[in-house]
Scaffold this motif. Structure first.
Motif, PDB file in Angstrom:
ATOM      1  N   SER A  65       0.816  -1.205   0.000  1.00  0.00           N
ATOM      2  CA  SER A  65       0.000   0.000   0.000  1.00  0.00           C
ATOM      3  C   SER A  65       0.857   1.266   0.000  1.00  0.00           C
ATOM      4  O   SER A  65       0.402   2.314  -0.423  1.00  0.00           O
ATOM      5  CB  SER A  65      -0.947   0.016   1.204  1.00  0.00           C
ATOM      6  N   VAL A  99     -10.180   0.052 -12.396  1.00  0.00           N
ATOM      7  CA  VAL A  99      -9.197   0.417 -11.370  1.00  0.00           C
ATOM      8  C   VAL A  99      -8.134  -0.668 -11.245  1.00  0.00           C
ATOM      9  O   VAL A  99      -6.935  -0.377 -11.201  1.00  0.00           O
ATOM     10  CB  VAL A  99      -9.884   0.693 -10.016  1.00  0.00           C
ATOM     11  N   ALA A 100      -8.552  -1.915 -11.228  1.00  0.00           N
ATOM     12  CA  ALA A 100      -7.596  -3.028 -11.117  1.00  0.00           C
ATOM     13  C   ALA A 100      -6.629  -3.029 -12.300  1.00  0.00           C
ATOM     14  O   ALA A 100      -5.420  -3.210 -12.123  1.00  0.00           O
ATOM     15  CB  ALA A 100      -8.338  -4.358 -11.030  1.00  0.00           C
ATOM     16  N   ASN A 116      -0.907   4.383  -9.580  1.00  0.00           N
ATOM     17  CA  ASN A 116      -2.191   3.702  -9.540  1.00  0.00           C
ATOM     18  C   ASN A 116      -3.318   4.691  -9.764  1.00  0.00           C
ATOM     19  O   ASN A 116      -3.097   5.890  -9.891  1.00  0.00           O
ATOM     20  CB  ASN A 116      -2.377   2.916  -8.239  1.00  0.00           C
ATOM     21  N   PHE A 117      -4.520   4.162  -9.808  1.00  0.00           N
ATOM     22  CA  PHE A 117      -5.698   4.968 -10.114  1.00  0.00           C
ATOM     23  C   PHE A 117      -5.805   6.197  -9.222  1.00  0.00           C
ATOM     24  O   PHE A 117      -6.121   7.283  -9.701  1.00  0.00           O
ATOM     25  CB  PHE A 117      -6.954   4.097  -9.986  1.00  0.00           C
ATOM     26  N   ASN A 118      -5.540   6.040  -7.940  1.00  0.00           N
ATOM     27  CA  ASN A 118      -5.694   7.149  -6.996  1.00  0.00           C
ATOM     28  C   ASN A 118      -4.686   8.268  -7.187  1.00  0.00           C
ATOM     29  O   ASN A 118      -4.854   9.347  -6.622  1.00  0.00           O
ATOM     30  CB  ASN A 118      -5.636   6.637  -5.556  1.00  0.00           C
ATOM     31  N   THR A 119      -3.656   8.036  -7.975  1.00  0.00           N
ATOM     32  CA  THR A 119      -2.665   9.084  -8.216  1.00  0.00           C
ATOM     33  C   THR A 119      -2.937   9.847  -9.511  1.00  0.00           C
ATOM     34  O   THR A 119      -2.215  10.786  -9.825  1.00  0.00           O
ATOM     35  CB  THR A 119      -1.239   8.502  -8.274  1.00  0.00           C
ATOM     36  N   ASN A 128      -4.215  -0.106 -12.050  1.00  0.00           N
ATOM     37  CA  ASN A 128      -3.227  -0.351 -11.003  1.00  0.00           C
ATOM     38  C   ASN A 128      -2.126  -1.310 -11.459  1.00  0.00           C
ATOM     39  O   ASN A 128      -1.065  -1.362 -10.842  1.00  0.00           O
ATOM     40  CB  ASN A 128      -3.895  -0.863  -9.739  1.00  0.00           C
ATOM     41  N   LYS A 129      -2.360  -2.036 -12.528  1.00  0.00           N
ATOM     42  CA  LYS A 129      -1.351  -2.952 -13.076  1.00  0.00           C
ATOM     43  C   LYS A 129      -0.404  -2.257 -14.055  1.00  0.00           C
ATOM     44  O   LYS A 129       0.617  -2.822 -14.430  1.00  0.00           O
ATOM     45  CB  LYS A 129      -2.029  -4.116 -13.812  1.00  0.00           C
ATOM     46  N   GLU A 134       4.420   2.742  -6.792  1.00  0.00           N
ATOM     47  CA  GLU A 134       3.900   2.398  -8.109  1.00  0.00           C
ATOM     48  C   GLU A 134       2.701   3.284  -8.434  1.00  0.00           C
ATOM     49  O   GLU A 134       1.879   3.567  -7.579  1.00  0.00           O
ATOM     50  CB  GLU A 134       3.462   0.933  -8.143  1.00  0.00           C
ATOM     51  N   MET A 157       1.073   4.609 -17.630  1.00  0.00           N
ATOM     52  CA  MET A 157       0.331   5.611 -16.857  1.00  0.00           C
ATOM     53  C   MET A 157       0.507   6.994 -17.476  1.00  0.00           C
ATOM     54  O   MET A 157      -0.451   7.751 -17.606  1.00  0.00           O
ATOM     55  CB  MET A 157       0.788   5.629 -15.400  1.00  0.00           C
TER      56      MET A 157
END
Length: 105
Positions: A14, A55-56, A20-23, A59-60, A18, A66
């Motif tokens: 967490s 989202v999954a 991810n969607f939240n960034t 996140n990959k 890396e 990105m």
């Protein structure tokens, strides 16, 4: 002991740097959210499941993908909001359309 190791692994994951969607920038995140909702309605799917899969898959993604996602989405958002251009298959790079399809499905 095993439980403690699992918690440490989850905490490390967490706190990973890396992407991810939240960034994602908020304008990109909101647009992808809206797209997920639209796809769910059009395909008669559960919107939560479509968003969860999106989202999954995001996140990959690696940092290069990105950046590609953010750059392309930002360009489309600008065309749509600033230039009042209608977004269609005629003015979107085919590779990006394929990229988005893979994210949603």
């Amino acid at each position: 002991m095993l439980h403690e190791q699992l918690l440490q692994q989850q905490l490390a994951a967490s706190q990973s740097s890396e992407p991810n969607f939240n960034t994602l920038p908020s304008h990109v995140m909101t647009t992808l959210d809206n797209m997920a909702f639209g796809i769910a309605q059009k395909e008669d799917l559960d919107s939560f499941e479509v968003k969860q899969k999106l989202v999954a898959n995001i996140n990959k993604l690696g940092s290069t993908d990105m950046k590609y996602l953010v750059d392309q989405m930002s360009m489309l958002i600008e065309k749509s909001s600033q230039d009042n251009e209608t977004i269609s298959d005629k003015n979107v790079d085919k590779e990006f359309v394929t990229f988005l399809i893979r994210l949603f499905y």
